[in-house]
Design a protein around this motif. Structure first.
Motif, PDB file in Angstrom:
ATOM      1  N   ALA A  25       1.061  -1.130   0.069  1.00 33.56           N
ATOM      2  CA  ALA A  25      -0.437   0.352  -0.382  1.00 33.56           C
ATOM      3  C   ALA A  25       0.803   1.471  -0.541  1.00 33.56           C
ATOM      4  O   ALA A  25       0.821   2.183  -0.595  1.00 33.56           O
ATOM      5  N   CYS A  26       1.877   0.973   0.551  1.00 29.92           N
ATOM      6  CA  CYS A  26       2.933   2.121   1.268  1.00 29.92           C
ATOM      7  C   CYS A  26       3.262   2.697  -0.501  1.00 29.92           C
ATOM      8  O   CYS A  26       3.880   3.573  -0.797  1.00 29.92           O
ATOM      9  N   VAL A  28       2.422   1.440  -3.388  1.00 28.82           N
ATOM     10  CA  VAL A  28       1.451   2.411  -4.598  1.00 28.82           C
ATOM     11  C   VAL A  28       1.085   3.498  -3.999  1.00 28.82           C
ATOM     12  O   VAL A  28       1.321   4.531  -5.229  1.00 28.82           O
ATOM     13  N   VAL A  29       0.788   4.272  -2.936  1.00 30.51           N
ATOM     14  CA  VAL A  29       0.628   6.076  -2.325  1.00 30.51           C
ATOM     15  C   VAL A  29       2.022   6.432  -2.884  1.00 30.51           C
ATOM     16  O   VAL A  29       1.689   7.522  -3.526  1.00 30.51           O
ATOM     17  N   ILE A  30       2.891   6.088  -2.473  1.00 31.25           N
ATOM     18  CA  ILE A  30       4.190   7.022  -3.031  1.00 31.25           C
ATOM     19  C   ILE A  30       4.484   6.883  -4.211  1.00 31.25           C
ATOM     20  O   ILE A  30       4.851   7.678  -5.210  1.00 31.25           O
ATOM     21  N   VAL A  32       2.339   6.909  -6.491  1.00 26.29           N
ATOM     22  CA  VAL A  32       1.322   8.320  -7.528  1.00 26.29           C
ATOM     23  C   VAL A  32       2.467   8.943  -7.396  1.00 26.29           C
ATOM     24  O   VAL A  32       1.407   9.822  -8.236  1.00 26.29           O
ATOM     25  N   LEU A  33       2.245   9.451  -5.951  1.00 24.05           N
ATOM     26  CA  LEU A  33       2.755  10.330  -5.713  1.00 24.05           C
ATOM     27  C   LEU A  33       3.786  11.016  -6.487  1.00 24.05           C
ATOM     28  O   LEU A  33       3.999  12.064  -7.035  1.00 24.05           O
ATOM     29  N   TYR A  35       4.356  10.015  -9.608  1.00 24.09           N
ATOM     30  CA  TYR A  35       3.772  10.127 -11.235  1.00 24.09           C
ATOM     31  C   TYR A  35       3.290  11.537 -11.023  1.00 24.09           C
ATOM     32  O   TYR A  35       3.579  12.454 -11.996  1.00 24.09           O
ATOM     33  N   SER A  55       8.943   3.185   0.517  1.00 27.52           N
ATOM     34  CA  SER A  55       8.786   3.000   1.133  1.00 27.52           C
ATOM     35  C   SER A  55       8.586   1.904   1.805  1.00 27.52           C
ATOM     36  O   SER A  55       8.090   1.856   3.377  1.00 27.52           O
ATOM     37  N   SER A  59       6.988   2.475   5.612  1.00 21.12           N
ATOM     38  CA  SER A  59       6.161   1.371   6.446  1.00 21.12           C
ATOM     39  C   SER A  59       6.231   0.803   7.071  1.00 21.12           C
ATOM     40  O   SER A  59       5.441   0.297   8.075  1.00 21.12           O
TER      41      SER A  59
END
Length: 100
Positions: A25-26, A28-30, A32-33, A35, A55, A59
């Motif tokens: 999850a971390c 993916v969030v990182i 996206v941030l 990107y 990450s 995490s």
């Protein structure tokens, strides 16, 4: 739920799965941030490595706080296994002493 499921009976697997889930999850969030430009996307050509290391750093403290009950259950399971092994070792030593 009577008896519990396989994962409920194996705290180590539950903790590991949840830890990997928090890392994913971390990540993916990182990603996206990075990107969208909120975070630097990379240093040179190390984009995946940079995202993975960041990450891990993010995490780890989340897991430390969120997964405390699972970590304690896992440590109880490990301690019980060590106690069983120690008991078997003591029993074997006693048998050897009796035979000598």
């Amino acid at each position: 739920m009577a008896g519990g499921g396989f994962i409920d009976q194996h705290p180590t697997l539950r903790y590991t799965g949840m830890r990997l889930g928090i890392f994913a999850a971390c990540f993916v969030v990182i990603a996206v941030l990075a990107y969208v430009g909120v975070l630097p996307e990379s240093f040179g050509t190390a984009n995946p490595l940079w995202l993975a290391l960041l990450s891990i750093v993010v995490s780890a403290p989340i897991s430390l706080v969120v997964l405390r009950p699972q970590r304690e259950a896992m440590s109880r399971q490990v301690a019980a296994g060590v106690d069983r092994a120690r008991g078997r070792l003591d029993a074997n030593r006693a048998m050897e002493d009796d035979a000598a």
